[in-house]
Design a protein around this motif. Structure first.
Motif, PDB file in Angstrom:
ATOM      1  N   ILE A  23       0.409  -1.673  -0.155  1.00 50.63           N
ATOM      2  CA  ILE A  23       0.159   0.528  -0.173  1.00 50.63           C
ATOM      3  C   ILE A  23       0.558   1.419  -0.051  1.00 50.63           C
ATOM      4  O   ILE A  23       0.834   2.216  -0.815  1.00 50.63           O
ATOM      5  N   GLN A  24       2.185   1.134   0.819  1.00 49.25           N
ATOM      6  CA  GLN A  24       2.909   2.140   0.867  1.00 49.25           C
ATOM      7  C   GLN A  24       3.918   2.762  -0.428  1.00 49.25           C
ATOM      8  O   GLN A  24       3.948   3.607  -1.525  1.00 49.25           O
ATOM      9  N   THR A  25       4.118   1.419  -1.004  1.00 53.10           N
ATOM     10  CA  THR A  25       4.878   1.755  -2.251  1.00 53.10           C
ATOM     11  C   THR A  25       4.286   2.381  -3.559  1.00 53.10           C
ATOM     12  O   THR A  25       4.547   3.601  -4.454  1.00 53.10           O
ATOM     13  N   LEU A  26       3.002   1.838  -3.517  1.00 55.25           N
ATOM     14  CA  LEU A  26       1.122   2.404  -4.472  1.00 55.25           C
ATOM     15  C   LEU A  26       1.040   4.043  -4.167  1.00 55.25           C
ATOM     16  O   LEU A  26       1.396   4.545  -4.952  1.00 55.25           O
ATOM     17  N   ARG A  27       0.819   3.800  -2.448  1.00 51.68           N
ATOM     18  CA  ARG A  27       0.679   5.459  -2.502  1.00 51.68           C
ATOM     19  C   ARG A  27       2.058   6.429  -2.614  1.00 51.68           C
ATOM     20  O   ARG A  27       0.976   7.461  -3.353  1.00 51.68           O
ATOM     21  N   SER A  28       2.979   6.260  -2.567  1.00 53.84           N
ATOM     22  CA  SER A  28       4.247   6.522  -2.453  1.00 53.84           C
ATOM     23  C   SER A  28       4.337   7.230  -4.566  1.00 53.84           C
ATOM     24  O   SER A  28       4.540   8.601  -4.640  1.00 53.84           O
ATOM     25  N   GLY A  29       3.981   6.118  -5.133  1.00 54.26           N
ATOM     26  CA  GLY A  29       4.422   6.521  -6.312  1.00 54.26           C
ATOM     27  C   GLY A  29       2.873   7.270  -6.956  1.00 54.26           C
ATOM     28  O   GLY A  29       3.050   8.232  -7.982  1.00 54.26           O
ATOM     29  N   LEU A  30       2.141   7.440  -6.330  1.00 50.18           N
ATOM     30  CA  LEU A  30       0.685   7.326  -6.699  1.00 50.18           C
ATOM     31  C   LEU A  30       0.910   9.697  -6.067  1.00 50.18           C
ATOM     32  O   LEU A  30       0.861  10.519  -7.239  1.00 50.18           O
ATOM     33  N   GLU A  31       1.135   9.585  -5.554  1.00 49.73           N
ATOM     34  CA  GLU A  31       1.491  11.087  -4.374  1.00 49.73           C
ATOM     35  C   GLU A  31       3.235  11.501  -5.435  1.00 49.73           C
ATOM     36  O   GLU A  31       2.422  13.045  -5.926  1.00 49.73           O
ATOM     37  N   GLN A  32       3.724  10.940  -6.603  1.00 44.03           N
ATOM     38  CA  GLN A  32       5.105  11.031  -7.221  1.00 44.03           C
ATOM     39  C   GLN A  32       4.299  11.921  -8.536  1.00 44.03           C
ATOM     40  O   GLN A  32       4.453  12.941  -8.919  1.00 44.03           O
ATOM     41  N   GLN A  33       3.270  10.637  -8.961  1.00 42.32           N
ATOM     42  CA  GLN A  33       2.720  11.763 -10.179  1.00 42.32           C
ATOM     43  C   GLN A  33       1.748  12.403 -10.441  1.00 42.32           C
ATOM     44  O   GLN A  33       1.732  13.439 -11.166  1.00 42.32           O
ATOM     45  N   GLN A  34       0.913  12.170  -9.514  1.00 40.82           N
ATOM     46  CA  GLN A  34       0.288  13.527  -8.699  1.00 40.82           C
ATOM     47  C   GLN A  34       0.398  15.479  -8.303  1.00 40.82           C
ATOM     48  O   GLN A  34      -0.132  15.587  -8.065  1.00 40.82           O
ATOM     49  N   GLY A  35       1.519  15.156  -7.830  1.00 36.86           N
ATOM     50  CA  GLY A  35       2.100  16.055  -7.417  1.00 36.86           C
ATOM     51  C   GLY A  35       1.974  16.429  -5.717  1.00 36.86           C
ATOM     52  O   GLY A  35       2.113  17.202  -5.030  1.00 36.86           O
ATOM     53  N   GLY A  36       2.023  15.354  -4.807  1.00 37.53           N
ATOM     54  CA  GLY A  36       2.358  15.324  -3.575  1.00 37.53           C
ATOM     55  C   GLY A  36       0.654  14.710  -3.284  1.00 37.53           C
ATOM     56  O   GLY A  36       0.143  14.424  -3.359  1.00 37.53           O
ATOM     57  N   LYS A  37       1.201  14.450  -1.766  1.00 37.17           N
ATOM     58  CA  LYS A  37       0.096  13.753  -0.633  1.00 37.17           C
ATOM     59  C   LYS A  37      -0.838  14.952  -0.786  1.00 37.17           C
ATOM     60  O   LYS A  37      -2.127  13.414  -1.217  1.00 37.17           O
ATOM     61  N   LYS A  38      -1.205  15.651  -1.390  1.00 34.54           N
ATOM     62  CA  LYS A  38      -2.255  16.730  -0.701  1.00 34.54           C
ATOM     63  C   LYS A  38      -3.597  16.648  -2.366  1.00 34.54           C
ATOM     64  O   LYS A  38      -4.747  16.183  -1.760  1.00 34.54           O
ATOM     65  N   ALA A  39      -2.466  16.773  -3.466  1.00 30.24           N
ATOM     66  CA  ALA A  39      -3.857  16.783  -4.828  1.00 30.24           C
ATOM     67  C   ALA A  39      -3.791  15.001  -4.514  1.00 30.24           C
ATOM     68  O   ALA A  39      -5.030  15.189  -5.877  1.00 30.24           O
ATOM     69  N   LEU A  40      -3.014  14.072  -4.498  1.00 33.80           N
ATOM     70  CA  LEU A  40      -3.419  12.892  -4.554  1.00 33.80           C
ATOM     71  C   LEU A  40      -4.830  12.356  -3.444  1.00 33.80           C
ATOM     72  O   LEU A  40      -6.340  11.689  -4.141  1.00 33.80           O
ATOM     73  N   GLU A  41      -4.747  12.455  -2.255  1.00 35.22           N
ATOM     74  CA  GLU A  41      -5.838  13.057  -1.894  1.00 35.22           C
ATOM     75  C   GLU A  41      -7.114  13.882  -2.509  1.00 35.22           C
ATOM     76  O   GLU A  41      -8.540  13.028  -2.238  1.00 35.22           O
ATOM     77  N   GLN A  42      -7.314  14.684  -3.158  1.00 31.70           N
ATOM     78  CA  GLN A  42      -8.280  16.324  -3.674  1.00 31.70           C
ATOM     79  C   GLN A  42      -7.946  14.877  -4.420  1.00 31.70           C
ATOM     80  O   GLN A  42     -10.005  14.921  -4.882  1.00 31.70           O
ATOM     81  N   GLY A  43      -7.822  14.420  -6.122  1.00 36.36           N
ATOM     82  CA  GLY A  43      -8.320  14.037  -6.857  1.00 36.36           C
ATOM     83  C   GLY A  43      -8.895  12.315  -6.457  1.00 36.36           C
ATOM     84  O   GLY A  43     -10.067  11.828  -6.654  1.00 36.36           O
ATOM     85  N   TRP A  44      -8.517  11.834  -4.970  1.00 33.42           N
ATOM     86  CA  TRP A  44      -9.246  10.368  -5.301  1.00 33.42           C
ATOM     87  C   TRP A  44     -10.729  10.513  -3.989  1.00 33.42           C
ATOM     88  O   TRP A  44     -11.807  10.231  -4.796  1.00 33.42           O
TER      89      TRP A  44
END
Length: 220
Positions: A107-128
């Motif tokens: 889970i952490q590996t996937l999340r880290s990759g998505l955060e990099q792709q989306q531009g950070g933790k906040k961007a990923l959370e807002q996208g979801w």
């Protein structure tokens, strides 16, 4: 398109082919329960709490007028949230039956990759949040089901780019659904693949992502 994303897209299409497979609705009365899955109750209060998490997150993230527009777009949030909660339990049972499990590290590996792709933790959370009505506090749970679906398809030998593979995957979920004897409170609709998974449930692994706001998992 990366393999992981292709699978999520195909899972969305597979729901159509599997329409007759997961139909189930309960007739017994369960006071205070929104649904009963495998003997476990999802209470109305638990459902309302989950919905409130999403609304609170939307309110904090979206300006006043836009928040009202977001509310209008997610008017069926209570029903879709319940259907997603049930569907995730069905997926988890199907995965467990095949010996599939998901580690915290995955889970952490996937999340880290998505955060990099989306531009950070906040961007990923807002996208979801915007795409799937998943509150930030539930993001890891949502990522777990994403990985679980991928691993289940692989364990089954189901090629999700082929109709036969899609049918094999949904057959496993149908079997799990029957074992769990899903009993949905009629006020929230019927437990039906076509309605629950394509129209109501906002679950990354079962719906096609459209637009630029949602996170798009990539090959790990």
């Amino acid at each position: 398109m990366h393999r992981r994303r292709r699978t999520a897209l195909v899972l969305s299409a597979a729901a159509v082919a599997a329409a007759p497979l997961l139909t189930a609705c309960g007739s017994e009365a369960h006071p205070g329960a929104a649904a009963v899955v495998g003997g476990d109750r999802i209470t109305v209060s638990q459902l309302e709490s989950r919905v409130n998490e999403v609304r609170d997150a939307q309110r904090a993230a979206i300006p006043g007028e836009q928040y009202e527009q977001a509310i209008a777009k997610t008017g069926g949030l209570t029903r879709s949230t319940l259907h997603t909660m049930v569907l995730d339990k069905v997926l988890h049972r199907a995965a467990a039956d095949e010996g599939v499990n998901v580690s915290r590290r995955e889970i952490q590996t996937l999340r880290s990759g998505l955060e990099q792709q989306q531009g950070g933790k906040k961007a990923l959370e807002q996208g979801w949040l915007q795409q799937y009505s998943v509150a930030p506090s539930r993001l890891d749970d949502s990522l777990r089901t994403e990985i679980e679906a991928q691993k289940l398809a692989k364990k089954l030998g189901a090629d999700m780019n082929a109709p036969e593979g899609q049918a094999l995957f949904w057959k496993a979920l149908s079997k799990a659904s029957k074992k769990l004897d899903v009993d949905l409170n009629p006020r929230y609709g019927k437990w039906d693949v076509k309605k629950s998974q394509r129209a109501d449930a906002k679950t990354p692994w079962v719906r096609e992502v459209s637009g630029g706001g949602a996170a798009k998992p990539q090959q790990a």
